[in-house]
Design a protein around this motif. Structure first.
Motif, PDB file in Angstrom:
ATOM      1  N   ARG A  79       2.443   1.569  -3.420  1.00  0.00           N
ATOM      2  CA  ARG A  79       1.444   1.683  -4.474  1.00  0.00           C
ATOM      3  C   ARG A  79       0.992   3.130  -4.659  1.00  0.00           C
ATOM      4  O   ARG A  79       0.759   3.596  -5.764  1.00  0.00           O
ATOM      5  CB  ARG A  79       0.244   0.806  -4.133  1.00  0.00           C
ATOM      6  CG  ARG A  79      -0.724   0.625  -5.290  1.00  0.00           C
ATOM      7  CD  ARG A  79      -1.972  -0.086  -4.830  1.00  0.00           C
ATOM      8  NE  ARG A  79      -1.667  -1.301  -4.072  1.00  0.00           N
ATOM      9  CZ  ARG A  79      -2.553  -1.964  -3.376  1.00  0.00           C
ATOM     10  NH1 ARG A  79      -3.809  -1.534  -3.335  1.00  0.00           N
ATOM     11  NH2 ARG A  79      -2.212  -3.055  -2.698  1.00  0.00           N
ATOM     12  N   ARG A  80       0.899   3.839  -3.542  1.00  0.00           N
ATOM     13  CA  ARG A  80       0.443   5.221  -3.640  1.00  0.00           C
ATOM     14  C   ARG A  80       1.424   6.070  -4.438  1.00  0.00           C
ATOM     15  O   ARG A  80       1.033   6.835  -5.324  1.00  0.00           O
ATOM     16  CB  ARG A  80       0.281   5.770  -2.219  1.00  0.00           C
ATOM     17  CG  ARG A  80      -0.699   6.908  -2.102  1.00  0.00           C
ATOM     18  CD  ARG A  80      -0.994   7.212  -0.654  1.00  0.00           C
ATOM     19  NE  ARG A  80      -1.793   6.168  -0.023  1.00  0.00           N
ATOM     20  CZ  ARG A  80      -1.865   6.000   1.283  1.00  0.00           C
ATOM     21  NH1 ARG A  80      -1.145   6.754   2.094  1.00  0.00           N
ATOM     22  NH2 ARG A  80      -2.634   5.053   1.788  1.00  0.00           N
ATOM     23  N   GLU A 106      -6.699  -4.702  -8.114  1.00  0.00           N
ATOM     24  CA  GLU A 106      -6.636  -4.442  -6.677  1.00  0.00           C
ATOM     25  C   GLU A 106      -7.733  -5.214  -5.937  1.00  0.00           C
ATOM     26  O   GLU A 106      -7.507  -5.749  -4.849  1.00  0.00           O
ATOM     27  CB  GLU A 106      -6.771  -2.936  -6.420  1.00  0.00           C
ATOM     28  CG  GLU A 106      -5.531  -2.136  -6.784  1.00  0.00           C
ATOM     29  CD  GLU A 106      -5.727  -0.656  -6.538  1.00  0.00           C
ATOM     30  OE1 GLU A 106      -6.883  -0.263  -6.221  1.00  0.00           O
ATOM     31  OE2 GLU A 106      -4.760   0.102  -6.668  1.00  0.00           O
ATOM     32  N   LYS A 109       1.368   5.053  -8.179  1.00  0.00           N
ATOM     33  CA  LYS A 109       0.212   5.605  -8.880  1.00  0.00           C
ATOM     34  C   LYS A 109       0.407   7.086  -9.205  1.00  0.00           C
ATOM     35  O   LYS A 109       0.105   7.550 -10.313  1.00  0.00           O
ATOM     36  CB  LYS A 109      -1.050   5.425  -8.030  1.00  0.00           C
ATOM     37  CG  LYS A 109      -1.703   4.067  -8.123  1.00  0.00           C
ATOM     38  CD  LYS A 109      -3.006   4.093  -7.332  1.00  0.00           C
ATOM     39  CE  LYS A 109      -3.737   2.771  -7.476  1.00  0.00           C
ATOM     40  NZ  LYS A 109      -5.024   2.784  -6.749  1.00  0.00           N
ATOM     41  N   THR A 110       0.906   7.824  -8.225  1.00  0.00           N
ATOM     42  CA  THR A 110       1.115   9.255  -8.440  1.00  0.00           C
ATOM     43  C   THR A 110       2.109   9.504  -9.568  1.00  0.00           C
ATOM     44  O   THR A 110       1.888  10.332 -10.460  1.00  0.00           O
ATOM     45  CB  THR A 110       1.609   9.923  -7.154  1.00  0.00           C
ATOM     46  OG1 THR A 110       0.673   9.675  -6.096  1.00  0.00           O
ATOM     47  CG2 THR A 110       1.784  11.416  -7.342  1.00  0.00           C
ATOM     48  N   MET A 129       0.812  -1.204   0.000  1.00  0.00           N
ATOM     49  CA  MET A 129       0.000   0.000   0.000  1.00  0.00           C
ATOM     50  C   MET A 129       0.855   1.268   0.000  1.00  0.00           C
ATOM     51  O   MET A 129       0.558   2.235  -0.706  1.00  0.00           O
ATOM     52  CB  MET A 129      -0.930  -0.001   1.218  1.00  0.00           C
ATOM     53  CG  MET A 129      -1.878   1.193   1.256  1.00  0.00           C
ATOM     54  SD  MET A 129      -2.976   1.267  -0.175  1.00  0.00           S
ATOM     55  CE  MET A 129      -4.021  -0.149   0.160  1.00  0.00           C
ATOM     56  N   SER A 130       1.942   1.298   0.795  1.00  0.00           N
ATOM     57  CA  SER A 130       2.781   2.497   0.863  1.00  0.00           C
ATOM     58  C   SER A 130       3.461   2.782  -0.465  1.00  0.00           C
ATOM     59  O   SER A 130       3.527   3.925  -0.927  1.00  0.00           O
ATOM     60  CB  SER A 130       3.823   2.337   1.974  1.00  0.00           C
ATOM     61  OG  SER A 130       4.621   1.179   1.725  1.00  0.00           O
TER      62      SER A 130
END
Length: 381
Positions: free
Chosen positions: A77-78, A345, A81-82, A74-75
């Motif tokens: 992935r953010r 996801e 994505k950005t 999750m850390s």
């Protein structure tokens, strides 16, 4: 074990859309590598190579974004994505402009030439009105000539204005020079009248020819070349008309009327009499001439060479549909990528364990229904 969704259809759709976007960019690139209009083998090779590189590169980005970014923690992935959406947005914006410029080129060129044609008509009419304004000064020039000559004769014969002071000969000569200056300005208007008439007729023919070029079915490049030739010819005609406008002669005649007669040593009454005779004529000669003088100094419009992308900003009314089509071509793949990432996801999301049962399933026994024996009725003995 989680069941992975089938994203092959999404990748195929994105590849097709990316290939369309790459083809639009290829048309844009072909105009860059073949400025003369003819596509050489080297230009074809560069264009095809660019199309293949763009389509494969965007498709690879889509595959990486859909397949691998959702599997990151999750850390990470953010941030992934950005970075992906930021880079993809920049590339999509460039390709959007490329696709929109391809679609907007015909409408942009048409609007470009139409705007120039309207400017040519406006500038021609402004100069035609300027000529009429200058020619309408003839009665004032005639009055100036007559008044100056009469006052010069009166001064030379009787010294009417310099009787109590001043030089009789100098005042008479100055008045005669004023009359001659007004006569010269009137003659310059007469001399330019026939020339200006021919020049305006020529300008009107150029505007008619330009309209025929705009409405013709010729090739776009040939149409622009013919339009620019006519624009150059129109500019030469307008420069000749600017040189023939006799605004400077009228301004010089007006300035000769506004002398300081008090400083010449004339009596106050005589100086006031001369000033009163010439002030109204001087104001009438220069009324509106500042605008004509500024018109002569203003740069003439033309049909400059601009890129297809420049049409998007210069003529938004004509190219808004091209921008909309380009945005659709680039936004649909982005929507497909977002859809694919959300599907991955959701598939990779850990499932919540089912709550434990309080009673074991084997402990619950289904008791069969009790079978009752049917009684037979007693018979009488």
């Amino acid at each position: 074990m989680n069941k992975q969704p089938n994203i092959s259809a999404l990748l195929i759709v994105n590849f097709v859309l990316h290939f369309i976007s790459a083809c639009m960019a290829g048309v844009w690139i072909s105009e860059l590598v073949s400025s003369a209009g003819a596509m050489t083998p080297l230009a074809w090779f560069e264009t095809v190579l660019a199309v293949v590189a763009i389509s494969i590169g965007l498709s690879a980005l889509s595959y990486i974004a859909i397949k691998h970014i959702p599997t990151l923690p999750m850390s990470q992935r953010r941030f992934a994505k950005t970075g992906f959406f930021g880079g993809y947005s920049v590339i999509a914006a460039l390709l959007l402009l490329a696709a929109a410029s391809v679609f907007a080129a015909p409408a942009g060129e048409r609007a470009h030439v139409e705007f120039a044609h309207q400017e040519f008509k406006t500038e021609t009419e402004l100069r035609r009105r300027a000529v009429s304004t200058i020619e309408n000064r003839e009665p004032f020039l005639i009055d100036c000539e007559n008044v100056g000559a009469a006052m010069s004769n009166q001064e030379g014969a009787t010294g009417a204005f310099s009787r109590e002071g001043g030089d009789v000969g100098r005042v008479a000569i100055t008045l005669r020079n004023i009359a001659d200056g007004c006569k010269s300005a009137r003659n310059s208007i007469y001399a330019n009248r026939a020339y200006l008439s021919r020049q305006f007729a020529r300008a009107d023919r150029i505007l008619i020819d330009l309209r025929r070029v705009i409405d013709s079915e010729n090739d776009r490049r040939k149409k622009m070349v013919d339009a620019r030739k006519l624009a150059d010819e129109w500019q030469r005609v307008m420069r000749g008309i600017n040189d023939a406008l006799a605004a400077e002669a009228l301004i010089a005649a007006s300035e000769s009327l506004t002398k300081d007669w008090h400083a010449a040593g004339l009596p106050v009454a005589a100086a006031n009499a001369i000033t009163q005779n010439f002030d109204g004529i001087a104001d009438a000669l220069v009324e509106g001439l500042d605008d004509i003088a500024a018109l002569k100094e203003r740069p003439l419009p033309g049909i400059p060479v601009v890129s297809n992308i420049a049409y998007l900003g210069m003529y938004p009314d004509a190219t808004l549909s091209a921008l909309a089509i380009g945005a659709i071509i680039e936004l649909i793949p982005l929507a497909v990528i977002v859809l694919g990432m959300s599907m991955m996801e959701r598939a990779n999301m850990p499932r919540a364990p089912s709550p434990p049962s309080l009673v074991a399933p084997s402990a619950i026994a289904v008791q069969p229904k009790r079978q009752y024996k049917r009684r037979t009725p007693k018979r009488d003995a």
